[in-house]
Write a protein that holds these residues in place. Sequence first.
Motif, PDB file in Angstrom:
ATOM      1  N   VAL A   1      31.680   6.757   4.903  1.00 48.05           N
ATOM      2  CA  VAL A   1      31.648   6.859   6.362  1.00 48.05           C
ATOM      3  C   VAL A   1      31.763   8.304   6.847  1.00 48.05           C
ATOM      4  O   VAL A   1      31.144   8.679   7.851  1.00 48.05           O
ATOM      5  N   TYR A   2      32.520   9.143   6.142  1.00 52.04           N
ATOM      6  CA  TYR A   2      32.583  10.551   6.561  1.00 52.04           C
ATOM      7  C   TYR A   2      31.190  11.167   6.558  1.00 52.04           C
ATOM      8  O   TYR A   2      30.760  11.771   7.546  1.00 52.04           O
ATOM      9  N   GLY A   3      30.464  11.017   5.455  1.00 57.01           N
ATOM     10  CA  GLY A   3      29.112  11.562   5.389  1.00 57.01           C
ATOM     11  C   GLY A   3      28.208  10.962   6.449  1.00 57.01           C
ATOM     12  O   GLY A   3      27.376  11.661   7.048  1.00 57.01           O
ATOM     13  N   ALA A   4      28.360   9.666   6.700  1.00 58.06           N
ATOM     14  CA  ALA A   4      27.527   9.010   7.707  1.00 58.06           C
ATOM     15  C   ALA A   4      27.795   9.555   9.108  1.00 58.06           C
ATOM     16  O   ALA A   4      26.867   9.749   9.906  1.00 58.06           O
ATOM     17  N   THR A   5      29.073   9.823   9.413  1.00 63.03           N
ATOM     18  CA  THR A   5      29.372  10.375  10.742  1.00 63.03           C
ATOM     19  C   THR A   5      28.777  11.766  10.909  1.00 63.03           C
ATOM     20  O   THR A   5      28.332  12.141  11.993  1.00 63.03           O
ATOM     21  N   LYS A   6      28.747  12.544   9.834  1.00 62.22           N
ATOM     22  CA  LYS A   6      28.209  13.893   9.929  1.00 62.22           C
ATOM     23  C   LYS A   6      26.686  13.885   9.967  1.00 62.22           C
ATOM     24  O   LYS A   6      26.064  14.763  10.585  1.00 62.22           O
ATOM     25  N   ALA A   7      26.056  12.879   9.349  1.00 64.82           N
ATOM     26  CA  ALA A   7      24.615  12.694   9.506  1.00 64.82           C
ATOM     27  C   ALA A   7      24.295  12.345  10.967  1.00 64.82           C
ATOM     28  O   ALA A   7      23.290  12.803  11.533  1.00 64.82           O
ATOM     29  N   PHE A   8      25.168  11.549  11.571  1.00 66.03           N
ATOM     30  CA  PHE A   8      25.019  11.222  12.996  1.00 66.03           C
ATOM     31  C   PHE A   8      25.059  12.492  13.841  1.00 66.03           C
ATOM     32  O   PHE A   8      24.246  12.666  14.758  1.00 66.03           O
ATOM     33  N   VAL A   9      26.001  13.386  13.538  1.00 66.39           N
ATOM     34  CA  VAL A   9      26.120  14.631  14.308  1.00 66.39           C
ATOM     35  C   VAL A   9      24.835  15.450  14.216  1.00 66.39           C
ATOM     36  O   VAL A   9      24.342  15.983  15.217  1.00 66.39           O
ATOM     37  N   ASP A  10      24.275  15.535  13.017  1.00 65.49           N
ATOM     38  CA  ASP A  10      23.035  16.289  12.844  1.00 65.49           C
ATOM     39  C   ASP A  10      21.903  15.665  13.641  1.00 65.49           C
ATOM     40  O   ASP A  10      21.173  16.352  14.364  1.00 65.49           O
ATOM     41  N   GLN A  11      21.747  14.350  13.541  1.00 64.76           N
ATOM     42  CA  GLN A  11      20.648  13.690  14.238  1.00 64.76           C
ATOM     43  C   GLN A  11      20.850  13.729  15.755  1.00 64.76           C
ATOM     44  O   GLN A  11      19.876  13.896  16.517  1.00 64.76           O
ATOM     45  N   PHE A  12      22.089  13.588  16.209  1.00 64.09           N
ATOM     46  CA  PHE A  12      22.358  13.687  17.647  1.00 64.09           C
ATOM     47  C   PHE A  12      22.002  15.077  18.158  1.00 64.09           C
ATOM     48  O   PHE A  12      21.412  15.226  19.235  1.00 64.09           O
ATOM     49  N   SER A  13      22.329  16.105  17.386  1.00 68.67           N
ATOM     50  CA  SER A  13      22.005  17.476  17.783  1.00 68.67           C
ATOM     51  C   SER A  13      20.492  17.667  17.917  1.00 68.67           C
ATOM     52  O   SER A  13      20.008  18.311  18.857  1.00 68.67           O
ATOM     53  N   ARG A  14      19.742  17.125  16.974  1.00 71.21           N
ATOM     54  CA  ARG A  14      18.280  17.244  17.015  1.00 71.21           C
ATOM     55  C   ARG A  14      17.696  16.460  18.187  1.00 71.21           C
ATOM     56  O   ARG A  14      16.740  16.896  18.841  1.00 71.21           O
ATOM     57  N   ASN A  15      18.254  15.291  18.453  1.00 70.76           N
ATOM     58  CA  ASN A  15      17.764  14.500  19.585  1.00 70.76           C
ATOM     59  C   ASN A  15      18.111  15.137  20.915  1.00 70.76           C
ATOM     60  O   ASN A  15      17.352  15.021  21.887  1.00 70.76           O
ATOM     61  N   LEU A  16      19.259  15.818  20.992  1.00 73.44           N
ATOM     62  CA  LEU A  16      19.569  16.599  22.191  1.00 73.44           C
ATOM     63  C   LEU A  16      18.484  17.648  22.418  1.00 73.44           C
ATOM     64  O   LEU A  16      18.020  17.857  23.538  1.00 73.44           O
ATOM     65  N   ARG A  17      18.092  18.316  21.337  1.00 74.78           N
ATOM     66  CA  ARG A  17      17.050  19.340  21.432  1.00 74.78           C
ATOM     67  C   ARG A  17      15.757  18.740  21.969  1.00 74.78           C
ATOM     68  O   ARG A  17      15.053  19.340  22.785  1.00 74.78           O
ATOM     69  N   ALA A  18      15.446  17.512  21.531  1.00 74.84           N
ATOM     70  CA  ALA A  18      14.242  16.836  22.027  1.00 74.84           C
ATOM     71  C   ALA A  18      14.358  16.555  23.524  1.00 74.84           C
ATOM     72  O   ALA A  18      13.404  16.745  24.276  1.00 74.84           O
ATOM     73  N   ASP A  19      15.523  16.116  23.966  1.00 73.24           N
ATOM     74  CA  ASP A  19      15.726  15.815  25.382  1.00 73.24           C
ATOM     75  C   ASP A  19      15.742  17.073  26.240  1.00 73.24           C
ATOM     76  O   ASP A  19      15.371  17.042  27.414  1.00 73.24           O
ATOM     77  N   LEU A  20      16.205  18.182  25.665  1.00 76.33           N
ATOM     78  CA  LEU A  20      16.424  19.403  26.445  1.00 76.33           C
ATOM     79  C   LEU A  20      15.268  20.389  26.372  1.00 76.33           C
ATOM     80  O   LEU A  20      15.355  21.484  26.933  1.00 76.33           O
ATOM     81  N   VAL A  21      14.199  20.020  25.682  1.00 78.85           N
ATOM     82  CA  VAL A  21      13.073  20.949  25.549  1.00 78.85           C
ATOM     83  C   VAL A  21      12.562  21.362  26.931  1.00 78.85           C
ATOM     84  O   VAL A  21      12.477  20.552  27.857  1.00 78.85           O
ATOM     85  N   GLY A  22      12.321  22.650  27.097  1.00 82.54           N
ATOM     86  CA  GLY A  22      11.847  23.173  28.379  1.00 82.54           C
ATOM     87  C   GLY A  22      12.954  23.519  29.345  1.00 82.54           C
ATOM     88  O   GLY A  22      12.704  24.073  30.414  1.00 82.54           O
ATOM     89  N   THR A  23      14.207  23.221  28.962  1.00 76.91           N
ATOM     90  CA  THR A  23      15.352  23.596  29.797  1.00 76.91           C
ATOM     91  C   THR A  23      16.039  24.798  29.145  1.00 76.91           C
ATOM     92  O   THR A  23      15.813  25.082  27.963  1.00 76.91           O
ATOM     93  N   PRO A  24      16.909  25.480  29.871  1.00 76.59           N
ATOM     94  CA  PRO A  24      17.630  26.616  29.280  1.00 76.59           C
ATOM     95  C   PRO A  24      18.877  26.220  28.487  1.00 76.59           C
ATOM     96  O   PRO A  24      19.628  27.098  28.052  1.00 76.59           O
ATOM     97  N   VAL A  25      19.106  24.932  28.305  1.00 75.68           N
ATOM     98  CA  VAL A  25      20.291  24.477  27.568  1.00 75.68           C
ATOM     99  C   VAL A  25      19.919  24.259  26.104  1.00 75.68           C
ATOM    100  O   VAL A  25      18.936  23.590  25.787  1.00 75.68           O
TER     101      VAL A  25
END
Length: 251
Positions: A146-170
């Motif tokens: 579960v530790y590894g799984a939670t950290k995989a979640f963090v990586d994927q959430f970070s990438r999906n944030l980037r997808a949502d924020l494309v074109g913004t200054p955030v």
Amino acid sequence: MIVLVTGATSGFGAEMARKFARHGHRVIAAGRRKDRLDALAAEIGPALLPVVMDVTDRTSIQSALDKLPADWKEIDVLINNAGLALGVAPAQQASLEEWETMIATNCKGLVTITRFLLPGMLERGRGHIINISSGAGAHPYPGGNVYGATKAFVDQFSRNLRADLVGTPVRSSNIAPGLAGGTEFSNVRLKDDAAAAKVYEGTTPLSAADIAETAYWIATLPSHVNVNHIEVMPTCQGFGPMNIKRTPSAN
């Protein structure tokens, strides 16, 4: 710049607070242990604002953010550093309570505070979410479950944030450290100081200062540059063969 660091009572978080404050930025140091936060504030001075916050509790997060002084509310950088590992037992023997604690801290807490702060960053036209995951999010090992799984979640959430924020200054970034010593990580995970010390025996692991340096570099790059993911390992760590269980020959 105003930087909010979660899990700032020790290890990576405390060192990141020192790093940003030392370079002239204001730091909101958040964590559960008030005595540790007060000691950090006494060390750093008025550039640091200690804030008691439990990231596993949505009400605690909301209350802490609501109580920020007016001139500390416009947070430019959120460093989601609060996290932990508990246990190394195989999945069939692991503690369900420990699994739930890791999910609540490493996943739920991270997304909750991100959701609270992200709209303000977009309204102000500036901001950066820096998440701290782990090499365990990409490289499984026995007992990592579960530790590894939670950290995989963090990586994927970070990438999906980037997808949502494309074109913004955030911006959205993820730092994945490998073997890192000088923190409470293994002591908390193993609940045994002697066993924790053996994890680093004969090695030169990453230090909290190394990760603070990485976070500071990412946060201070030109505003058009986004570091999506960075994995950092000490030179004593690398990759090995996959785990294979061999059955003894009957002969």
